[in-house]
Design a protein around this motif. Sequence first.
Motif, short mmCIF file in Angstrom:
data_model
loop_
_atom_site.label_atom_id
_atom_site.label_comp_id
_atom_site.label_asym_id
_atom_site.label_seq_id
_atom_site.Cartn_x
_atom_site.Cartn_y
_atom_site.Cartn_z
N ILE A 294 1.12 -0.74 0.28
CA ILE A 294 -0.17 0.26 0.32
C ILE A 294 0.29 1.25 0.11
O ILE A 294 1.74 1.49 1.04
N TYR A 295 0.92 2.05 -0.99
CA TYR A 295 1.74 3.43 -1.14
C TYR A 295 0.71 4.07 -0.88
O TYR A 295 -0.24 4.65 -1.62
N ASP A 296 1.14 5.39 0.83
CA ASP A 296 -0.08 6.25 0.73
C ASP A 296 0.34 6.92 0.94
O ASP A 296 1.80 7.30 0.53
N ALA A 297 -0.63 8.41 0.63
CA ALA A 297 -0.23 9.56 0.65
C ALA A 297 -0.70 10.05 1.47
O ALA A 297 -0.47 11.24 2.28
N LYS A 298 -0.77 9.43 2.68
CA LYS A 298 -1.54 9.43 4.28
C LYS A 298 0.03 9.72 4.95
O LYS A 298 0.55 7.83 5.47
N PRO A 299 0.33 10.01 6.17
CA PRO A 299 0.75 9.01 6.80
C PRO A 299 0.22 8.21 8.84
O PRO A 299 0.35 7.59 8.81
N ASN A 300 -1.54 8.34 8.67
CA ASN A 300 -1.97 7.43 9.33
C ASN A 300 -3.62 7.26 8.04
O ASN A 300 -3.38 7.78 7.43
N PHE A 301 -4.50 6.26 8.57
CA PHE A 301 -5.62 6.13 8.40
C PHE A 301 -6.92 5.05 9.04
O PHE A 301 -6.35 5.15 10.07
N SER A 302 -7.73 5.83 8.25
CA SER A 302 -8.92 5.82 9.20
C SER A 302 -9.16 3.78 9.97
O SER A 302 -8.81 2.99 9.08
N LYS A 303 -9.60 3.91 11.18
CA LYS A 303 -9.68 2.57 11.60
C LYS A 303 -8.45 1.82 12.00
O LYS A 303 -7.66 0.90 11.83
N GLN A 304 -6.88 2.74 11.55
CA GLN A 304 -5.63 1.37 11.36
C GLN A 304 -5.47 1.01 12.07
O GLN A 304 -5.01 -0.62 11.81
N PRO A 305 -5.37 1.36 13.53
CA PRO A 305 -5.17 0.10 14.71
C PRO A 305 -6.03 -1.18 14.69
O PRO A 305 -6.03 -2.63 14.18
N LEU A 306 -6.41 -0.85 14.44
CA LEU A 306 -8.09 -2.48 14.27
C LEU A 306 -7.23 -3.39 12.74
O LEU A 306 -7.95 -4.22 12.66
N PHE A 307 -7.56 -2.55 11.58
CA PHE A 307 -6.53 -3.23 10.53
C PHE A 307 -5.50 -3.93 10.92
O PHE A 307 -5.37 -5.01 10.40
N GLU A 308 -4.54 -2.91 10.84
CA GLU A 308 -3.05 -4.00 11.25
C GLU A 308 -3.32 -5.14 12.24
O GLU A 308 -3.05 -5.89 12.47
N GLN A 309 -4.24 -5.10 12.83
CA GLN A 309 -4.11 -5.88 14.12
C GLN A 309 -4.71 -7.33 13.58
O GLN A 309 -4.75 -8.81 13.20
N GLY A 310 -5.71 -6.79 12.40
CA GLY A 310 -6.50 -7.50 12.12
C GLY A 310 -5.90 -8.71 10.71
O GLY A 310 -5.56 -9.69 10.56
N TRP A 311 -5.19 -6.85 10.04
CA TRP A 311 -4.13 -8.09 9.42
C TRP A 311 -3.16 -9.14 9.67
O TRP A 311 -2.45 -10.16 9.51
N ALA A 312 -2.56 -8.60 11.29
CA ALA A 312 -1.62 -9.96 11.87
C ALA A 312 -1.85 -10.80 11.98
O ALA A 312 -1.68 -11.99 11.96
N ALA A 313 -3.35 -10.40 12.11
CA ALA A 313 -3.77 -12.00 12.35
C ALA A 313 -4.24 -13.33 11.44
O ALA A 313 -3.89 -14.34 11.62
N LEU A 314 -4.93 -12.41 10.13
CA LEU A 314 -5.04 -13.76 9.69
C LEU A 314 -4.17 -13.27 8.33
O LEU A 314 -4.41 -14.62 7.33
N TYR A 315 -3.35 -12.61 7.87
CA TYR A 315 -2.99 -12.16 6.31
C TYR A 315 -0.93 -11.72 6.94
O TYR A 315 -0.90 -11.04 6.37
N PRO A 316 -0.91 -12.60 7.78
CA PRO A 316 1.35 -12.68 8.65
C PRO A 316 1.71 -11.71 7.62
O PRO A 316 1.87 -13.28 6.53
#
Lengths: 429, 104
Positions: A221-243
Amino acid sequence: MTKTTRRDFIRSVGALGATTSLLSLPVLGHAKAAGGRVVVIGGGFGGATCAGYLRKLSSDIDVTLVERDSTFMTCPFSNAVLGGLYDMDFITHGYDSLRDDHGVKIVHDSAVDIDAGAKKVRLAGGSSLKYDRLVVSPGIDLRWNAIEGYDEAASAVMPHAWKAGEQTAILRKQLEAMPDGGVVIIAPPGNPFRCPPGPYERASLIAHYLKTHKPRSKILIYDAKPNFSKQPLFEQGWAALYPGMIEWISESEGGAIDAVDVRAMTVNPTFGEPQKGDVINVIPPQKAGTIAEVAGLTDDNGWCPVDQRTFESRAQKDIYVIGDASIATPMPKSGFAASSQGKVCATAIVASLAGQDMPEPSYVNTCYSLVGPDYGISVAAVYRLSDGGIAAVQGAGGVSPKDVDPEFRVAESRYAVGWYQSITSDIWG
Amino acid sequence: MQNSNGLLNLIALLAAGLLLAAASHAAELSRGAILAASCEGCHGTGGRSPGAIPAIAGKSADYLVETLESFRSGEKPSTVMGRHVSGYSEDEIRQIAEYFSRQK
């Protein structure tokens, strides 16, 4: 197909009792436009909601919905189509119910100009529509060439898929054709843009597809932003489902891209090396739909300032702008928000045509995102009018809690689907 | 109804029509209706949810108030409802509950 019945109306009259006054006499007749003529441009979440609610609130009002396409494909759940959870039919809705159940006149054409003085909308097909009140709900248009090399032709090679339909199908086909071990690049824009959590839900559901079918692949993900919506939740989900499968590159790490090369299939970050991808999804910067710009409803940033109580344009009397095209901050540019605004706007217009004051508005947003088929997260907010503008109610809303049992995520994934079924039937029947 | 010829029927029809018109202006353009419209985005038109989200049409107003207040206090666990209900006053909750209690 359950609608408010005549009996419900009579019962509500009974409940009102003596406080009900007879407001206007010539209401029984079928004289056209006894209650005024409203034209709505755009049959998406904002416009279709507004058209239907205008008729639900007052059957005396003549409502015409102008929509280019015969069916509407929603951006919500288009990521689930990309991830292979649903097909295009699931996200496709028609206008029969608005026409047959609510008496909205449907005109499949494009608005090309608005004459605010003569109160007329000119259509691409050559005809014009007169209005007493006009609702403009055109959604977004994309800023071609804001990223060098990314124009409309480039979107056939590097789909944006930020308007659902053919673009969604192109991106899905590319994912299906990609070899195992391939690289998918998703490049979201800076704020504001349509559907703030959308790019990250997209990364999630593409990862779900890849994990199942092409597990050696990667998503950048090449992002133009320094952070994004629901970021901690997405990152937690990615680590759990798609490490290890999804890598997010923030703006400060060189995530912002300023050019693409469709021949080389690369994105060029503002600093750092060009990155090659097998599938490249560029989500470019956006602005209000073209008709809003043509009609002089936009500001220097390309969005439409409105009176946030009624959604009447700050630029033109008797023209209202709702949905992604409007400046409704702090509400996000979401389908749910557009629909909420459509209801408030319909109430404002009915009150205005009847010469009444509108009740104090209330607005809401709930955005579910699927991190996986059985893993849902949400963000919610309740808004009210404060000092003439929309303000989020403090102490309400917020995102799903971070550390919960899997059952919580399962429940929210089911509610995500339930929400979609509810809101789409509320709007399109 | 379109075929009714008798004078009484006509009068009844006119009267009903006037009441309907009055209702559609006065009853629907209420604070309660505009508050409830927010709920319909997830709970469906009139609270008649077609999917996984609980249907709330026709539930008693007292039951709805009690349930919403228990979401507010946390006594009844929820995923998103606790976050929503905190956005409304007790009086607003009552108006929302009354609105959905009248739906079928």
